[in-house]
Design an enzyme around this catalytic site. Structure first.
Site, PDB file in Angstrom:
ATOM      1  N   ASP A  10       0.917  -1.321   0.078  1.00 45.17           N
ATOM      2  CA  ASP A  10       0.006  -0.019  -0.038  1.00 45.17           C
ATOM      3  C   ASP A  10       0.897   1.299   0.137  1.00 45.17           C
ATOM      4  O   ASP A  10       1.940   1.350   0.824  1.00 45.17           O
ATOM      5  CB  ASP A  10      -0.951  -0.011   1.325  1.00 45.17           C
ATOM      6  CG  ASP A  10      -1.972   0.969   1.320  1.00 45.17           C
ATOM      7  OD1 ASP A  10      -3.129   0.752   1.532  1.00 45.17           O
ATOM      8  OD2 ASP A  10      -1.746   2.201   0.872  1.00 45.17           O
ATOM      9  N   ASP A 105      -3.574   2.403  -5.783  1.00 45.26           N
ATOM     10  CA  ASP A 105      -2.216   2.456  -4.881  1.00 45.26           C
ATOM     11  C   ASP A 105      -2.054   1.016  -3.921  1.00 45.26           C
ATOM     12  O   ASP A 105      -1.221   1.017  -2.931  1.00 45.26           O
ATOM     13  CB  ASP A 105      -2.235   3.738  -3.855  1.00 45.26           C
ATOM     14  CG  ASP A 105      -2.900   3.476  -2.343  1.00 45.26           C
ATOM     15  OD1 ASP A 105      -3.893   2.771  -2.341  1.00 45.26           O
ATOM     16  OD2 ASP A 105      -2.031   3.867  -1.657  1.00 45.26           O
ATOM     17  N   GLU A 106      -2.888   0.244  -3.992  1.00 45.67           N
ATOM     18  CA  GLU A 106      -2.487  -1.250  -3.223  1.00 45.67           C
ATOM     19  C   GLU A 106      -2.898  -2.470  -4.082  1.00 45.67           C
ATOM     20  O   GLU A 106      -3.644  -2.556  -4.892  1.00 45.67           O
ATOM     21  CB  GLU A 106      -3.181  -1.298  -2.060  1.00 45.67           C
ATOM     22  CG  GLU A 106      -4.926  -0.904  -2.040  1.00 45.67           C
ATOM     23  CD  GLU A 106      -5.538  -0.987  -0.785  1.00 45.67           C
ATOM     24  OE1 GLU A 106      -5.392  -1.831  -0.063  1.00 45.67           O
ATOM     25  OE2 GLU A 106      -6.448  -0.012  -0.572  1.00 45.67           O
TER      26      GLU A 106
HETATM   27  P1  TTP Z   1      -5.276   5.096   0.863  1.00 45.01           P
HETATM   28  O1  TTP Z   1      -4.279   3.888   0.658  1.00 45.01           O
HETATM   29  O2  TTP Z   1      -6.507   4.834   1.842  1.00 45.01           O
HETATM   30  O3  TTP Z   1      -4.694   6.443   1.444  1.00 45.01           O
HETATM   31  P2  TTP Z   1      -3.229   7.008   1.358  1.00 45.01           P
HETATM   32  O4  TTP Z   1      -2.357   6.256   0.172  1.00 45.01           O
HETATM   33  O5  TTP Z   1      -3.367   8.536   0.812  1.00 45.01           O
HETATM   34  O6  TTP Z   1      -2.699   7.002   2.714  1.00 45.01           O
HETATM   35  P3  TTP Z   1      -1.961   5.874   3.648  1.00 45.01           P
HETATM   36  O7  TTP Z   1      -0.683   6.239   3.656  1.00 45.01           O
HETATM   37  O8  TTP Z   1      -2.755   5.839   4.832  1.00 45.01           O
HETATM   38  O9  TTP Z   1      -2.137   4.469   2.703  1.00 45.01           O
HETATM   39  O10 TTP Z   1      -5.864   5.377  -0.452  1.00 45.01           O
HETATM   40  C1  TTP Z   1      -5.019   5.710  -1.508  1.00 45.01           C
HETATM   41  C2  TTP Z   1      -5.595   6.894  -2.437  1.00 45.01           C
HETATM   42  O11 TTP Z   1      -6.994   7.040  -2.769  1.00 45.01           O
HETATM   43  C3  TTP Z   1      -5.248   8.328  -1.750  1.00 45.01           C
HETATM   44  O12 TTP Z   1      -4.142   8.823  -1.846  1.00 45.01           O
HETATM   45  C4  TTP Z   1      -6.238   9.153  -2.300  1.00 45.01           C
HETATM   46  C5  TTP Z   1      -7.423   8.058  -2.634  1.00 45.01           C
HETATM   47  N1  TTP Z   1      -8.492   8.315  -1.771  1.00 45.01           N
HETATM   48  C6  TTP Z   1      -9.696   9.027  -2.237  1.00 45.01           C
HETATM   49  O13 TTP Z   1      -9.909   9.739  -2.985  1.00 45.01           O
HETATM   50  N2  TTP Z   1     -10.737   9.135  -1.076  1.00 45.01           N
HETATM   51  C7  TTP Z   1     -10.807   8.579   0.008  1.00 45.01           C
HETATM   52  O14 TTP Z   1     -11.687   8.758   0.928  1.00 45.01           O
HETATM   53  C8  TTP Z   1      -9.609   7.677   0.325  1.00 45.01           C
HETATM   54  C9  TTP Z   1      -9.512   6.773   1.656  1.00 45.01           C
HETATM   55  C10 TTP Z   1      -8.599   7.369  -0.539  1.00 45.01           C
HETATM   56 MG    MG Z   2      -2.309   4.151   0.486  1.00 47.28          MG
END
Ligand code: TTP
Ligand code: MG
Length: 352
Positions: A10, A105-106
């Protein structure tokens, strides 16, 4: 059954990290990606500096700016994030064929039968994160565990830029302490329902008989019964049978003559052959070369080929380049197309 090795990768504050990478003047500042407050926008994500102010995903931008007045709010660039996501998936491809992307992103990777790093999933995950950092300048976190559920939960444990391993021996200890809210699929409403029956942790769930869990919560109860014991039999959902295989590289400086492309062509060719070796059952029917020029125009040239042939790429390169001879090269890609083969889905067709 042999224990599986699943890695959940992730990216850390993905959209925000890309914006900071692309605009170094933002380094060290609280940054969010989202809609403008005067348009009643919401935050998609924010970097870890912004999180210390309490800013988080899905929060109204106007409220986030009240919590953190110096917050830089940047409009999202979805296409750009998709491109970076694709680059990261190409990195995953080097480690295993069993990949299930969950979002931009994951992804889950099943490395159970990998021989890389003597089969150490911990070292494979480290190397994936190193490659991502090297090639994109972004950090990722990873969870390594015997199943999807545990891998996903533990990839959050050492965020950002960290990883966490739950080995089969440690599963028991890990789930005992796990609050139910960390189980993917258990949202706020479900959590409240569970709390009414005194269920807050996996240990609570384990003290309730399976029949009772199912009577009260149906399928959810069955799922909880398993997860609370660290059990998750779900296989990865991978994409369809491959039709082609390609590798590509974007250069930090555009290449301007054939000589300077040779090392890149050589190493891409090595990588393509190595990846092809993992598909001994497949026959190729085409080889193609792809160029992206300095003006971002893309061209591809392909020729029939039954066997991977280095000289053919050497021949195709000048043909492709002659289409924009005054331009430099930003990106070089080499690929092959497979002959269609009998696939598992064909075999599974109904018998009558
Ligand atoms: P996430 O992996 O949930 O968050 P992140 O990568 O920004 O942070 P973390 O380090 O905690 O993993 O989500 C991935 C991407 O998806 C994030 O960069 C933006 C998008 N996203 C949205 O657009 N709306 C949302 O509510 C969430 C949770 C994520
Ligand atoms: Mg993330």
């Amino acid at each position: 059954m042999m224990s599986r090795k699943i890695i959940h990768v992730d990216m850390d504050c993905f959209y925000a990290a890309i914006e900071v990478r692309d605009n170094p003047s933002l380094t060290g500042l609280p940054v969010a990606v989202g809609g403008a407050s005067d348009r009643r926008g919401v935050i998609s994500t924010c970097n870890y500096q912004a999180r210390t102010f309490g800013v988080h995903s899905a929060m109204a931008t106007s409220f986030a700016q009240r919590l953190c007045p110096q917050l830089k709010v940047i409009p999202g660039r979805m296409q750009h994030y998709q491109m970076v996501s694709k680059q990261i998936r190409q990195i995953f491809d080097r480690y295993t064929d069993i990949i299930e992307p969950l979002s931009l992103d994951e992804a889950y990777l099943d490395v159970s039968s990998s021989n890389l790093f003597d089969g150490s999933a911990t070292l494979i995950a480290k190397d994936i994160r190193r490659a991502i950092k090297n090639e994109t300048g972004l950090t990722a976190s990873a969870g390594i565990a015997p199943n999807k559920f545990l891998a996903k939960v533990c990839s959050d444990e050492n965020k950002p830029d960290g990883q966490c391993v739950v080995s089969p021996e440690r599963v028991e200890q890990f789930v005992q302490l796990l609050p139910l809210k960390k189980i993917p699929g258990v949202g706020k409403v479900t959590l409240e329902r569970l709390a009414k029956y005194g269920l807050c942790t996996c240990a609570d769930v384990r003290s309730m008989p399976k029949t009772e869990l199912i009577r009260l919560f149906g399928n959810l109860g069955d799922m909880l019964y398993q997860r609370a014991r660290g059990i998750d039999q779900r296989l990865l959902t991978t994409s369809r049978v491959r039709k082609s295989l390609s590798v590509e590289r974007t250069f930090s400086v555009d290449l301007n003559n054939t000589i300077s492309t040779l090392p890149a062509l050589e190493s891409l060719y090595t990588e393509l052959s190595r990846r092809l070796e993992k598909h001994p059952e497949r026959q190729i029917c085409n080889q193609q070369i792809k160029l992206k020029f300095s003006d971002f125009k893309v061209t591809t040239v392909e020729r029939q080929s039954n066997k991977l042939n280095r000289l053919l790429f050497d021949t195709l390169l000048p043909i492709a380049w002659s289409r924009s001879p005054d331009q430099g090269i930003r990106l070089l890609g080499l690929g092959v197309t497979f002959k269609p083969s009998i696939t598992t889905s064909d075999i599974q067709l109904p018998l009558f």
